[in-house]
Design a protein around this motif. Structure first.
Motif, short mmCIF file in Angstrom:
data_model
loop_
_atom_site.label_atom_id
_atom_site.label_comp_id
_atom_site.label_asym_id
_atom_site.label_seq_id
_atom_site.Cartn_x
_atom_site.Cartn_y
_atom_site.Cartn_z
N ALA A 62 0.86 -1.18 0.00
CA ALA A 62 0.00 0.00 0.00
C ALA A 62 0.89 1.23 0.00
N SER A 63 1.23 1.68 -1.16
CA SER A 63 2.16 2.79 -1.25
C SER A 63 1.51 4.07 -0.77
N PRO A 64 2.17 4.82 0.10
CA PRO A 64 1.57 6.09 0.57
C PRO A 64 1.41 7.06 -0.59
N PHE A 104 -1.86 7.15 -3.07
CA PHE A 104 -3.08 6.66 -2.43
C PHE A 104 -3.93 7.85 -2.06
N LEU A 159 -6.85 9.71 -0.21
CA LEU A 159 -7.72 9.58 0.95
C LEU A 159 -9.16 9.84 0.53
N PRO A 160 -10.09 9.07 1.05
CA PRO A 160 -11.48 9.36 0.73
C PRO A 160 -11.88 10.72 1.27
#
Lengths: 286, 153
Positions: A266-268, A271, A273-274
């Motif tokens: 899970a690469s920061p 990604f 954010l919702p």
């Protein structure tokens, strides 16, 4: 349709006669003219194999493999949804996938429509032609359940789920619900021997546990004696997984669920954010 | 002689906070040390990591009387356990989809990430959440366990 049945019968006979499998799990007609799942062990018995009605065989296949010895090899004559369910079970180390040979057959247009199936075929069908699936969200039976604001939805779903008689049919029929112990039988989560059940723990825990595993076979809703449209809950979560991560349960054998399992990649960066997340990315010296 | 003042104000919403003990919990402590004003209607459960909070626990809390649930962890990228808090985001996001579908609404679920020395942020985020929850209706329909006869149609 008849061709499809003949082809499956013939292929099962060949597999058994050649000794490549020790048994074929399939739907078969017995001498009382009843069609039900059977384990066929001899090649001459394969003439009784049937392909309908819809009957999820994944859990039975799992049970058969566990009861038989470790050297028992099984062929399963099943639909596309069963193939996907077996793949999900194999991903979760429930059985050794090398012991299973799949004899998948495709579904007809009518069958796809009655199941609201968007993928009415196995990936590698042993018989039949792949046909276009049905978009479940275009069907009024599903789309009518997914409209309205919070108040309307609450009224609708508390009404529907309030019918529940807590028979555990949805869990038992689900080809993927195989945990022991099950949280729905644990007093900490869902009080046992209380009917009707609390709505949030029983139904939403069950639905969430399948959020990234559900193959949308619809067995839960077929099994429900009071007709709760349980599949609609799963369809929404499946669609979101597809939109966000391009992931669909039951398709890729070597891809872990992005939701619960993927701690490694899970690469920061990249990604997103919702939107509802309140992130405290404030400057530290305030 | 004045009659004692009465208020018909709704009691402030009850919130259960799952706070990761490496960041958010220390932040909560810091907010307390600074004597930040906050409604007293939340309770904090320390967890080792925000990713350990199962969505089941959130559902159980909602069913048991919480009006909202907050899951708080370290900054994304600042997790002590590599990328574990990303998992928390993904799971809670999926849970939000389910809550939206059935009408409980993902507004009742707060996911927030901060560091240990951001006590003021903890207070601000939680204060906003409590204010947002205030006007929302109670979840009585979901908690009622009596047989709902009109639903039999």
């Amino acid at each position: 349709m008849l061709e499809l049945i003949h082809s499956i019968r013939e292929k099962s006979r060949e597999l058994l006669a050649a000794g490549r499998v020790d048994g074929v799990l399939c739907l078969a007609r017995d001498r009382f003219d009843v069609v039900q799942p059977r384990l066929i062990l001899r090649a001459e018995k394969t003439g009784s194999i049937e392909t309908s009605p819809k009957w999820n065989l994944a859990k039975l296949a799992l049970r058969t493999l566990r009861r038989a010895g470790p050297s028992f090899r099984l062929a399963v004559a099943c639909r596309g949804c069963d193939e996907r369910a077996l793949l999900e079970l194999a991903k979760r180390n429930q059985f050794d996938p090398t012991r299973i040979t799949l004899l998948g057959y495709t579904c007809s247009r009518e069958q796809a429509e009655s199941c609201l199936c968007d993928r009415p075929y196995p990936e590698k069908p042993a018989a039949g032609e792949k046909i276009e699936g049905v978009d479940p969200f275009a069907d009024p039976r599903v789309s009518a359940l997914l409209t309205g604001d919070e108040g309307e939805r609450t009224a609708r779903w508390t009404g529907l789920l309030g019918r529940c008689i807590k028979c555990y049919g949805c869990r038992n029929a689900c080809p993927i619900c195989v945990c022991t112990p099950c949280k729905l039988e644990d007093d900490l989560w869902v009080e046992r021997a209380v009917v009707p059940t609390e709505l949030i723990p029983y139904h939403l825990i069950r639905a969430f546990h399948l959020s990234d595993t559900c193959v949308a076979c619809g067995a839960c809703q077929d099994a429900c004696p009071v007709g709760i449209p349980l599949l609609a809950l799963q369809l929404v979560m499946r669609r979101r997984l597809r939109e966000r991560y391009g992931y669909e349960a039951g398709l890729e054998a070597d891809r872990k669920s992005p939701l619960l399992m993927d701690f490694d990649h899970a690469s920061p960066a990249g990604f997103e954010l919702p939107a509802w997340t309140v992130s405290s990315e404030a400057p530290h010296e305030r | 002689m004045n009659a004692p003042e009465t208020t018909d104000k709704k009691p402030s919403p009850r919130v259960l906070v799952f706070a990761c003990r490496w960041c958010a919990l220390i932040g909560a402590d810091a907010a307390g040390r600074k004597k930040t004003e906050l409604p007293a209607s939340f309770r904090v459960i320390p967890v080792e990591c925000a990713s350990m909070v199962e969505p089941d626990s959130v559902l159980r809390a909602l069913a048991s009387g919480a009006d909202g649930v907050a899951v708080m962890g370290c900054h994304l990228g600042g997790c002590r356990f590599n990328d574990a808090n990303h998992v928390a985001v993904k799971r809670m996001e999926a849970l939000g989809d389910l809550l939206d579908t059935v009408g409980i609404g993902r507004r009742r679920l707060l996911l927030s990430f901060g560091t240990a020395h951001e006590g003021h942020e903890f207070a601000e985020v939680l204060g906003n959440f409590l204010r947002e929850l205030g006007p929302l209706p109670e979840l009585t329909r979901w908690r009622k366990t009596l047989l709902n006869l009109p639903a039999f149609r």
